[in-house]
Write a protein that holds these residues in place. Structure first.
Motif, short mmCIF file in Angstrom:
data_model
loop_
_atom_site.label_atom_id
_atom_site.label_comp_id
_atom_site.label_asym_id
_atom_site.label_seq_id
_atom_site.Cartn_x
_atom_site.Cartn_y
_atom_site.Cartn_z
N LYS A 67 -10.89 0.34 -11.42
CA LYS A 67 -11.24 1.22 -10.31
C LYS A 67 -10.25 2.38 -10.22
CE LYS A 67 -10.88 -1.96 -7.16
NZ LYS A 67 -10.96 -2.67 -5.84
N GLU A 68 -10.70 3.44 -9.59
CA GLU A 68 -9.80 4.55 -9.32
C GLU A 68 -8.80 4.15 -8.25
OE1 GLU A 68 -9.98 9.24 -7.87
OE2 GLU A 68 -11.83 8.12 -8.28
N SER A 69 -7.56 4.56 -8.41
CA SER A 69 -6.53 4.20 -7.45
C SER A 69 -6.85 4.78 -6.07
CB SER A 69 -5.17 4.72 -7.91
OG SER A 69 -4.21 4.59 -6.86
N PRO A 70 -6.72 3.94 -5.00
CA PRO A 70 -6.94 4.45 -3.64
C PRO A 70 -5.69 5.06 -3.03
CG PRO A 70 -6.55 2.09 -3.56
CD PRO A 70 -6.47 2.48 -5.02
N ILE A 71 -4.61 5.13 -3.79
CA ILE A 71 -3.31 5.53 -3.25
C ILE A 71 -3.09 7.03 -3.43
CG2 ILE A 71 -0.84 5.01 -3.21
CD1 ILE A 71 -2.71 2.61 -2.66
N LYS A 72 -2.64 7.70 -2.38
CA LYS A 72 -2.29 9.11 -2.49
C LYS A 72 -0.98 9.27 -3.25
CE LYS A 72 -4.44 10.46 1.92
NZ LYS A 72 -4.19 11.04 3.27
N LYS A 73 -0.86 10.37 -3.99
CA LYS A 73 0.38 10.62 -4.73
C LYS A 73 1.57 10.78 -3.79
CE LYS A 73 -1.55 12.74 -8.91
NZ LYS A 73 -1.55 13.95 -9.78
N SER A 74 1.31 11.16 -2.56
CA SER A 74 2.39 11.36 -1.59
C SER A 74 2.90 10.06 -0.97
CB SER A 74 1.92 12.29 -0.46
OG SER A 74 0.80 11.71 0.22
N ALA A 75 2.22 8.95 -1.22
CA ALA A 75 2.63 7.67 -0.63
C ALA A 75 4.04 7.31 -1.10
CB ALA A 75 1.65 6.57 -1.00
N ARG A 76 4.88 6.89 -0.15
CA ARG A 76 6.26 6.50 -0.48
C ARG A 76 6.24 5.12 -1.13
NH1 ARG A 76 8.71 10.64 -1.41
NH2 ARG A 76 6.54 11.12 -1.86
N ARG A 77 6.96 4.97 -2.23
CA ARG A 77 6.93 3.77 -3.05
C ARG A 77 8.03 2.80 -2.56
NH1 ARG A 77 4.09 4.71 -7.79
NH2 ARG A 77 5.37 3.23 -8.98
N ILE A 78 7.60 1.63 -2.08
CA ILE A 78 8.51 0.69 -1.41
C ILE A 78 8.67 -0.58 -2.24
CG2 ILE A 78 8.95 -0.65 0.69
CD1 ILE A 78 9.03 2.40 1.08
N LEU A 79 9.91 -1.02 -2.39
CA LEU A 79 10.22 -2.33 -2.95
C LEU A 79 10.54 -3.28 -1.81
CD1 LEU A 79 11.15 -4.42 -5.14
CD2 LEU A 79 13.40 -3.31 -5.03
N ILE A 80 9.85 -4.43 -1.77
CA ILE A 80 10.15 -5.47 -0.79
C ILE A 80 11.04 -6.51 -1.45
CG2 ILE A 80 9.22 -7.28 0.70
CD1 ILE A 80 8.35 -4.65 1.72
N THR A 81 12.16 -6.83 -0.81
CA THR A 81 13.05 -7.87 -1.28
C THR A 81 13.38 -8.79 -0.11
OG1 THR A 81 15.14 -8.30 -2.44
CG2 THR A 81 15.14 -6.51 -0.85
N GLY A 82 14.11 -9.88 -0.40
CA GLY A 82 14.54 -10.77 0.69
C GLY A 82 13.90 -12.14 0.64
N CYS A 83 13.70 -12.69 1.83
CA CYS A 83 13.21 -14.07 1.98
C CYS A 83 11.79 -14.24 1.45
CB CYS A 83 13.22 -14.44 3.46
SG CYS A 83 14.85 -14.66 4.17
N PRO A 84 11.37 -15.49 1.26
CA PRO A 84 9.94 -15.73 0.99
C PRO A 84 9.08 -15.07 2.06
CG PRO A 84 11.19 -17.73 0.64
CD PRO A 84 12.15 -16.73 1.22
N MET A 85 7.98 -14.46 1.64
CA MET A 85 7.21 -13.57 2.50
C MET A 85 5.94 -14.17 3.08
SD MET A 85 8.01 -10.23 2.94
CE MET A 85 6.45 -9.35 2.81
N SER A 86 5.54 -15.36 2.64
CA SER A 86 4.20 -15.85 2.97
C SER A 86 3.94 -15.97 4.46
CB SER A 86 3.96 -17.21 2.30
OG SER A 86 3.96 -17.07 0.90
N SER A 87 4.98 -16.26 5.23
CA SER A 87 4.78 -16.45 6.67
C SER A 87 4.69 -15.13 7.44
CB SER A 87 5.93 -17.29 7.25
OG SER A 87 7.17 -16.62 7.10
#
Length: 363
Positions: free
Chosen positions: A210-230
């Motif tokens: 599929k074509e990407s739905p993301i704008k080129k201007s979107a800020r690219r974020i890395l999530i780190t830290g605790c388990p995230m499922s909750s």
């Protein structure tokens, strides 16, 4: 994963003549459980379980510790054959001792020194203990050959996770990060490792078609830290509804365990376990250089604009370690960093969105 999905998975396994092993942490050697013929289900968090923790534990305990307690005490899951009680964080390992049904538990001791020689013999001895316990309880022989074949599958699952996340390296990112995390959560509930691998690979191909739905201007974020499922839903929505896109999850449900590799060609199978599982970027490790190296690698490979460090209330290893992560980002990587502390409830959703939106606007 919710309660009904886990119940269905356990019932499906038993209908196929398989025993079910539940584990709650990526330190548990999945290669052994697969080699024993178990359907091995790693469960980071389950919704809608009965509240037992409030009667057993003090109130100021990490929400993951509470949830694991609830899962183990919930009668709906009493048919699980084997529960791996790993001694990762202090709260969880002491919680296991308070559970009412000790017969299904097996305490798996986890080494906590990433650069210490004693950790390797500990990993090797714990794997041997686990193999002997499986033989004693279930009369199942776990041979080196079976472990090598199982390890090939576990390696393939790790690769499928890394390959799925890697599509986010493109500019713009190929998909919404929340979409990928949710898919990994759904696939983890599949009892067959072959099915999990196939599902990850198929979803990757689907997104790439599929074509990407993301704008080129979107800020690219890395999530780190605790388990995230909750907490992933409120965190992901706050990021991706306010001009950001999550390009990588360093957390336990995604890349942290996937970077490990089991050397199936190693003549000493127990050395291969030590090589693989000592390379765990977990905050219980001291010093935790593996995690900092991983964060640096992900920041560069995924062209990250900002790092969001998610910690859970009363999760002391990650909460204390966040100061070193902040200094890594600011002093070495020269990249904006933000930390948030939350729990499994939704009372602070609005506050989180306001803070995260302001962070993204600043980038």
């Amino acid at each position: 994963m919710n309660k009904q999905e886990l119940q269905n998975s356990i019932s499906s396994c038993h209908a196929n003549g398989k025993k079910v092993a539940l584990s709650f942490c990526s330190h548990v050697p999945q290669e052994v459980l697969e080699a024993a013929g178990f359907y091995s289900l790693r469960v980071p968090y389950i919704q809608d379980v009965e509240d037992a923790a409030s009667e057993i534990l003090v109130s100021n305990v990490c929400p993951i510790v509470k949830n694991v307690c609830d899962i183990c005490e919930d009668p709906s899951f009493s048919e699980a054959d084997f529960i791996l009680a790993e001694t990762s964080c202090d709260g969880k390992k002491k919680m296991y001792e308070l559970l009412s049904d000790q017969d299904r538990l097996y305490f798996y001791q986890v080494g906590q020194g990433a650069d210490r020689d004693y950790v390797r013999p500990l990993i090797k001895s714990e794997v041997k203990y686990l193999i002997r316990e499986i033989k004693r309880r279930f009369d199942i022989d776990v041979t080196d050959d079976k472990i090598r074949e199982a390890a090939k599958l576990v390696n393939s699952e790790r690769e499928s996770i890394k390959n799925l996340m890697a599509i986010q390296k493109s500019v713009p990112a190929a998909a919404w990060g929340g979409e990928i995390f949710k898919a990994l959560e759904t696939h983890r509930a599949l009892p067959s490792i072959e099915d999990r691998i196939a599902a990850n690979n198929a979803f990757r191909e689907k997104l790439l078609s599929k074509e990407s739905p993301i704008k080129k201007s979107a800020r690219r974020i890395l999530i780190t830290g605790c388990p995230m499922s909750s907490v992933y839903s409120k965190i992901v929505e706050a990021v991706e509804n306010n001009g950001g896109v999550i390009v990588a999850f360093e957390n336990c449900e995604a890349l942290k365990p996937a970077i490990r590799h089991f050397d199936t060609d190693n003549e000493d199978i127990y050395e291969a376990f030590a090589d693989c599982y000592q390379n765990t970027a977990c905050a219980i490790m001291s010093p935790n250089t593996i995690r900092f190296n991983l964060i640096e690698e992900l920041v560069n490979d995924y062209q990250v604009d900002g790092v969001l460090d998610v910690t859970l209330h009363a999760c002391h290893p990650y909460t204390v370690e966040k100061d070193k992560v902040m200094r890594l980002c600011h002093e070495k990587l020269g990249i904006p960093y933000m930390t948030i502390e939350t729990d499994a409830g939704n009372s602070n959703t609005g506050q989180l969105e306001t803070r995260i939106a302001a962070f993204i606007e600043m980038l």
